[in-house]
Design a protein around this motif. Sequence first.
Motif, PDB file in Angstrom:
ATOM      1  N   ASN A 261      -4.020  -1.900   7.192  1.00  0.00           N
ATOM      2  CA  ASN A 261      -2.750  -2.312   6.601  1.00  0.00           C
ATOM      3  C   ASN A 261      -2.584  -1.674   5.231  1.00  0.00           C
ATOM      4  O   ASN A 261      -3.544  -1.567   4.468  1.00  0.00           O
ATOM      5  CB  ASN A 261      -2.727  -3.845   6.482  1.00  0.00           C
ATOM      6  CG  ASN A 261      -1.399  -4.370   5.976  1.00  0.00           C
ATOM      7  OD1 ASN A 261      -1.064  -4.229   4.796  1.00  0.00           O
ATOM      8  ND2 ASN A 261      -0.635  -4.980   6.856  1.00  0.00           N
ATOM      9  N   ASN A 263      -1.473  -2.715   2.584  1.00  0.00           N
ATOM     10  CA  ASN A 263      -1.761  -3.599   1.453  1.00  0.00           C
ATOM     11  C   ASN A 263      -3.239  -3.927   1.324  1.00  0.00           C
ATOM     12  O   ASN A 263      -3.634  -4.659   0.409  1.00  0.00           O
ATOM     13  CB  ASN A 263      -0.967  -4.905   1.589  1.00  0.00           C
ATOM     14  CG  ASN A 263       0.531  -4.674   1.530  1.00  0.00           C
ATOM     15  OD1 ASN A 263       0.997  -3.895   0.706  1.00  0.00           O
ATOM     16  ND2 ASN A 263       1.284  -5.337   2.400  1.00  0.00           N
ATOM     17  N   SER A 264      -4.065  -3.395   2.236  1.00  0.00           N
ATOM     18  CA  SER A 264      -5.493  -3.708   2.203  1.00  0.00           C
ATOM     19  C   SER A 264      -6.243  -2.743   1.299  1.00  0.00           C
ATOM     20  O   SER A 264      -5.756  -1.652   0.972  1.00  0.00           O
ATOM     21  CB  SER A 264      -6.082  -3.627   3.619  1.00  0.00           C
ATOM     22  OG  SER A 264      -6.104  -2.287   4.074  1.00  0.00           O
ATOM     23  N   SER A 267      -6.923   0.869   2.762  1.00  0.00           N
ATOM     24  CA  SER A 267      -5.835   1.830   2.921  1.00  0.00           C
ATOM     25  C   SER A 267      -5.779   2.809   1.752  1.00  0.00           C
ATOM     26  O   SER A 267      -6.070   2.452   0.612  1.00  0.00           O
ATOM     27  CB  SER A 267      -4.498   1.090   3.020  1.00  0.00           C
ATOM     28  OG  SER A 267      -3.412   1.996   3.047  1.00  0.00           O
ATOM     29  N   LYS A 269      -2.965   3.935   0.960  1.00  0.00           N
ATOM     30  CA  LYS A 269      -1.584   3.637   0.545  1.00  0.00           C
ATOM     31  C   LYS A 269      -0.581   4.690   1.023  1.00  0.00           C
ATOM     32  O   LYS A 269       0.594   4.614   0.684  1.00  0.00           O
ATOM     33  CB  LYS A 269      -1.459   3.466  -0.983  1.00  0.00           C
ATOM     34  CG  LYS A 269      -2.513   2.566  -1.614  1.00  0.00           C
ATOM     35  CD  LYS A 269      -2.575   1.210  -0.967  1.00  0.00           C
ATOM     36  CE  LYS A 269      -3.663   0.341  -1.600  1.00  0.00           C
ATOM     37  NZ  LYS A 269      -3.881  -0.926  -0.887  1.00  0.00           N
TER      38      LYS A 269
END
Length: 648
Positions: A261, A263-264, A267, A269
Amino acid sequence: MPDIVHFEYAQTGNSSRTDSMGMREMQARAYAARAEQYLLLKSPPASGKSRALMFIALDKLYHQGLKKVIVAVPERSIGSSFAPTELRKNGFFADWTPSDEYNLCTAGSDSSTGKVDAFKNFMKNGNEKILICTHATLRFATEGFPEKDFDDCLLAIDEFHHVSADESSRLGEMLRAIMAKSSVHIVAMTGSYFRGDSVPVLTAEDEAKFTKITYNYYEQLNGYKYLKSLGIGYNFYQGKYTSAITEVLNTDKKTILHIPNVNSGESTKDKRSEVDFILDSIGTVDKQDSATGVIYVRRKKDGKILKVADLVDDEPRNRNKIVDYLRKIEKPDDMDLIIALGMAKEGFDWPYCEHALTVGYRGSLTEIIQIIGRCTRDSENKTHAQFTNLIAQPEAKDDEVVVAVNNMLKAITASLLMEQVLAPQWDFKTKVSDDDEDEPGTIKIRGFKEPTSKRVKAIVETDLDDLKATILQDKTMQTAMPGACDPEVINKVIIPKIIRAKYPDLNDEEVEELREQVVVDSVIRKSTIETVKGEDGVDRRFIRMANKFVNIDDLHIDLIDSINPFQAAFEVLSKSVTPAVLKMIRETIESTRIEMTDEEALILWPKVQAFVKQNGKEPNIDSMDFNESRLAQCLIYLRKKKRERDGQ
């Protein structure tokens, strides 16, 4: 890293064999309860829940006097599971024939006026019987809708774990209101009832109204024709996951790869760049088919052309093309790799998938189980299915070391739960005498308290795995499992405390009966039973539990209570990470150690005395041995209690 969990199955074919009405084993079990007003069907992915609903719904329409059936699914793609289906040709009395007009799982916003109006028109239309929509459409359409209008209707909610008892859950609030104010019938279906958080799916009061039909994972997988084994493993990386992905991505296997994800912490981004990196690591992109969206990649090692689906690209036009292609796949060669982010989890049907590779820790047990379910469908192209979780391991320089360690522990916890639900079940009874022999599928244990109340029996029959999920997700339990706590404290203090919180209506006797069932079931499912020929030539059965090898006739509840039922996975973990990482894990667990209670201290005190007698010294609180350190804490705790009692 070796698999933490590995299972071999018997390939009996039972779960896919059909009866005279065209029903598979699970579907026949559900159909037998078709007269119940509220049904909760808990059954693994690919077991046939959609068709089970068709059988039940048609019986309610034709034989039970209901007027309408509403099927709600979490996302549009799952609506295809409820497409028109010929059931008569296999022996059933009617076909499933929803109309295109009232299949609202079509492109467009779920909150659109058109879909809401179509729902309301359906409710007024006396001729139409079946409607299919998303959870979102159901929520929007029922805002301000009179609950009494659901009288004589069947409301079927697929992937029921999306419902929540939380006050902020609009779907849960809607369901509770309809149940309270109408004569609605409900069929709730889920492949995983574990939410992965502290909010229950239903309140205990509402859940008690449902008749539960459970078809477990072992029954499903053991009854397949082709799939023989399943492995669940973890790989750990440091730095960026893209540097490690090529080590675990085997493009010879049909794979669904879920990137983290955005937002993890795992990531980068930039999800588009991550997809490009993965494609480049495989080989060279030859082309992307403009009609289907399939990406053709020429593999570096041998030039083979691989077909890749990019579900990370969320531009509607691009996604709709590739999703439509995936729905029409008919053979293994139609797809090699699916790269996804939020899609291709629950309800996604790609039976040829051999490997589910997930990057990053997943906080929800439901999500993990749904992902594993993507690769456990029976198909002639595979005999083994594999789930791999690639997760970050803590670094000494990492300021978020506690977060990283906790994520590792939670990930391993998920595998422990899967280890429980994927193993064969046993019935346990009290062994009264030496002549009291075990029956097939039953193990008899001295001192064991069998369930006596209807309530405890019902929990054991239908909710035991859900209770284990609650136990394994408890923070105290997660820090205790790796050996940081005496097994008897886990079994006799922590587990009953969790049971009391989950089932506050149980009395002390019922809590103890349920506690023993949980502990015995957890230990036995992890154990292996072997037959050994003695010197007298007689075959005797022995059970291997942790480091104990015991004649099954000598089993006693006290012996089982002395075993940590969940430690094996952490022993595998300890051999699979560096000593420095293992030390960080231990130190983090130590820093979040459970507080001592009088009950725990009473259990540990005899062990303190035995330690002193055996070693000629008191246990050391700084010992790297968790048990010795805990005994030292017990000694300090008791001395403090004595000082308080003496008024010093």
